[in-house]
Design a protein around this motif. Structure first.
Motif, PDB file in Angstrom:
ATOM      1  N   THR A 363      45.020  41.622  46.840  1.00 42.91           N
ATOM      2  CA  THR A 363      44.195  40.772  47.491  1.00 42.91           C
ATOM      3  C   THR A 363      45.379  40.786  49.464  1.00 42.91           C
ATOM      4  O   THR A 363      46.398  40.909  49.472  1.00 42.91           O
ATOM      5  CB  THR A 363      44.511  38.863  47.650  1.00 42.91           C
ATOM      6  N   PHE A 371      41.098  35.558  52.954  1.00 44.03           N
ATOM      7  CA  PHE A 371      41.203  36.775  52.901  1.00 44.03           C
ATOM      8  C   PHE A 371      40.127  38.082  53.651  1.00 44.03           C
ATOM      9  O   PHE A 371      38.793  37.311  54.099  1.00 44.03           O
ATOM     10  CB  PHE A 371      39.804  37.557  51.398  1.00 44.03           C
ATOM     11  N   VAL A 374      39.786  41.881  48.362  1.00 49.28           N
ATOM     12  CA  VAL A 374      40.176  41.694  47.564  1.00 49.28           C
ATOM     13  C   VAL A 374      39.615  42.726  46.319  1.00 49.28           C
ATOM     14  O   VAL A 374      38.078  43.668  46.767  1.00 49.28           O
ATOM     15  CB  VAL A 374      39.292  40.103  47.106  1.00 49.28           C
ATOM     16  N   TYR A 378      40.923  41.341  40.842  1.00 48.06           N
ATOM     17  CA  TYR A 378      40.946  39.692  41.392  1.00 48.06           C
ATOM     18  C   TYR A 378      40.276  39.267  41.059  1.00 48.06           C
ATOM     19  O   TYR A 378      40.115  37.820  40.715  1.00 48.06           O
ATOM     20  CB  TYR A 378      41.742  39.971  42.558  1.00 48.06           C
TER      21      TYR A 378
END
Length: 708
Positions: A363, A371, A374, A378
């Motif tokens: 990430t 974020f 990602v 993930y």
């Protein structure tokens, strides 16, 4: 002649004073155009102050008046020592050493010089005493100098040497046409050395160093301020354009070629006399741009000529910044930049491919902890699609109980530290996933700009650990039940076994009547085997109590040496017909000690019994002795069959025997040594063993020494 010499000295000093003041004034006026001249001002003021102080020392009639003028000499010296290195540093281009910090650093020694000369009557560290001396009918001051004067002199010579070398080297590198004038300036720079050398060698009786600095200032002002020797020789404008790597085209208002440089010749290869050539004849591509693009800007897309790509810039040419007279087209080669960009894009695509296919979650968050990237792994850990996570905070996917862990980890990364922690994720379906998160900070222009984190899925590992914990708990519970069972069974077996032994002893004692030889032998066998069985039961019971934590020591005062005799007496019958010598010694121990004698005796009995069991001939010995102030040892040594090195790590394990074959020669349960080790540790001690096959074994018990 003496009168002429005195007047000559005064004339020279006055001339130096006037010259220094004049140069200082001229340099001050030139500061705006020639910034380097600002350091000539304090240098020449220092020379002027030095000169006027020398004049006063010569002309004033009174000794005290002459001595009062003496500190002014060093006031001028201080100004010169401060400004001369700054002038030289700026002259040779080391402007980073002429900042405020360095100005203050270089002022330290001159300020200390002023302080110590003005306060010399209090400490007499600069000059010890001052006397009058007559030289050529001139009454001067003669000083006997102290240690601070010689320190200052050394510093002054270092400053003068470095400054002179720097100025001379730079001046002698001047243009060939200015070499003669530069040599004269270098000679002026060397004048302080010449004047000081003449004075120190007693060639002249007067110190004319102040006049020498005036000459130095005059030469520097002549060569640098007046004739600008420091300036870089101006380079003609067309020469600059000619050597440019970028192609330059000069056009009139009708887009006809006026001039072009060598780089443009290499690109377009125009005719020998291209002046007046229309731009379309030279380059249709550029001509099309003048019709389809807004000029006076850099075009968005590079154009290819041959194998190279060029960034195009159109700039209008105006007379007096008002009337347009033509255009300049600048072509900057961006081929290498485009190749570099393509390589960077390829590396980025490779990195994305690696990140998108790695097994661990990856990430990237911004400085607001949102974020911005990602990877699919993930998404598999959290149960979300990667695009659904972008813009969210990691806290939104974190178990409530673990949010503080995440916040503390983010604080560490903001401080530039790496963080590693475990926390639970709330998956998209509401289930819990476990992850190990390792995060590193991202910085941009020295400021925190977010984090990069690698997430390892621990969900399966946590499940296995949970199952292992459950299995361990069940095993511990089973072991505890085993210990309880063994303790119970041992207790239950001891009761009937005691009765059997009692009846056998009654019959052997003849209480029930006389026994024939065969009955007597049978009862003895019953008694021997019963005792052996009782020993086994007692060992099982002891080991069970120790494991259950129910065995307690009973510390009392006892005599340690008596243990040796008791154990030897009890084990003598085990020797039988073996050629074994039993012996013991007790050395250096207090007469009375505190401990549990029964358990100590049990340890020795187990060790001696084992030694006799595995020794056919030779010796079995017991040694009790002191080991320092706080410890004592019990050692049992034999000359038996020994223990293989591979078996030594396992001999203290329960039910473990060295010769565990089915047809082994030596009987036993394998609990004796295990009980020895557990009892020793219960007493706060340690047991050690040294053994060699066919050479015997030595067991050493080290225990804390406690006295009443």
């Amino acid at each position: 002649m003496a009168f002429f010499s005195a007047n000559l000295v005064l004339v020279l000093l006055v001339l130096g004073f006037c010259t220094s003041l004049f140069i200082s004034w001229m340099a001050y006026r030139a500061i705006i155009q020639r910034p380097i001249a600002r350091w000539l001002v304090p240098m020449m003021l220092g020379a002027a102050i030095w000169s006027i102080a020398d004049i006063l020392i010569i002309t004033l009639p009174d000794f005290e008046q002459k001595r009062t003028a003496l500190p002014f000499v060093y006031m001028g010296v201080a100004l010169i020592l401060w400004s001369l290195p700054l002038f030289a540093l700026q002259y040779v281009g080391l402007r980073r050493y002429t900042t405020s910090r360095w100005i203050l650093i270089l002022a330290i020694e001159p300020l200390l010089l002023l302080l110590f000369t003005l306060t010399n009557p209090l400490h007499q560290l600069f000059w010890l005493r001052t006397n009058l001396v007559e030289v050529s009918n001139i009454v001067l001051l003669e000083n006997t100098y102290g240690p601070l004067f010689w320190f200052h002199t050394a510093y002054a010579y270092v400053v003068l040497l470095v400054s002179t070398a720097a100025l001379s080297r730079a001046l002698l590198r001047a243009h060939q046409r200015q070499r003669t004038l530069s040599a004269l300036v270098v000679l002026g720079v060397l004048m302080p050395w010449i004047g000081n050398a003449l004075f120190l060698s007693r060639f002249i009786p007067f110190d004319l160093t102040s006049l020498a600095f005036a000459i130095t200032g005059f030469s520097l002002s002549l060569g640098i301020v007046r004739y600008r020797l420091l300036d870089v020789t101006p380079i003609a404008r067309d020469t600059v354009i000619e050597v440019m790597n970028d192609a330059v085209l000069i056009l009139d208002n009708d887009f006809r070629l006026v001039d072009l440089n060598k780089a443009a010749w290499r690109i377009f290869t125009p005719p020998k006399n291209p002046n007046g050539l229309e731009l379309r004849q030279l380059s249709p591509e550029l001509a099309d741009l003048t019709e389809t693009s807004r000029l006076d800007r850099t075009l968005d897309h590079p154009i290819q000529f041959g194998t190279n790509h060029y960034e195009i810039r159109f700039s209008p040419l105006r007379y007096a910044n008002r009337w347009p007279v033509g255009w300049m087209i600048l072509l900057h080669d961006v081929t290498l930049a485009r190749q570099t960009q393509a390589e960077l894009e390829a590396e980025r695509d490779f990195a994305l491919q690696v990140m998108n296919n790695m097994g661990q979650g990856l990430t990237v968050t911004n400085k607001d902890s949102k974020f911005i990237y990602v990877n699919p792994a993930y998404g598999r850990i959290t149960g979300y699609r990667p695009e659904d996570v972008l813009g969210k905070s990691p806290l939104e996917l974190t178990h409530d109980a673990d949010r503080e862990i995440l916040i503390e980890a983010r604080k560490k990364r903001q401080q530039g530290e790496r963080s590693t922690h475990e926390h639970r994720f709330i998956r998209a379906d509401g289930t819990v996933a476990y992850g190990l998160v390792t995060g590193v900070p991202r910085f941009k222009n020295g400021e925190f700009d977010g984090s990069i984190a690698v997430v390892t899925d621990l969900t399966e590992q946590k499940r296995i650990e949970s199952e292992l914990r459950q299995a361990r708990d069940e095993a511990m519970q089973a072991s505890q039940m085993k210990s309880v069972f063994l303790a119970t069974m041992s207790h239950e077996l001891r009761t009937p076994l005691t009765a059997i032994m009692g009846y056998a002893e009654l019959q052997l004692a003849g209480i029930t009547g006389p026994l024939n030889p065969e009955q007597h032998e049978f009862n003895e066998r019953i008694l021997v085997n019963s005792r052996h069985l009782l020993t086994i039961i007692n060992q099982v019971l002891d080991i069970s109590k120790i494991e259950a934590g129910r065995l307690e020591l009973t510390p009392v005062t006892f005599q340690p040496c008596s243990l040796v005799d008791e154990v030897l007496r009890q084990t003598a019958s085990l020797v039988g017909d073996k050629a074994i010598e039993l012996c013991g010694e007790c050395l250096g121990l207090p007469e009375h000690m505190v401990g549990d004698p029964d358990r100590l005796r049990q340890i020795l009995l187990n060790l001696v019994s084992n030694a006799i069991k595995f020794t056919q001939q030779g010796q079995v010995s017991i040694h009790l002795r002191r080991a320092g102030e706080q410890a004592w040892i019990m050692r049992v040594q034999d000359t038996g069959i020994g223990i293989p090195a591979s078996a030594l790590p396992h001999i203290f394990e329960e039910f473990r025997q060295v010769d565990a074959a089915i047809t082994r020669q030596h009987e036993g349960t394998g609990l004796g040594l295990a009980i020895v080790q557990k009892l020793t540790r219960l007493m706060g001690g340690e047991v050690q063993v040294v053994s060699e096959v066919n050479a015997g074994s030595t067991f050493t018990i080290c225990l804390p020494l406690v006295t009443p």
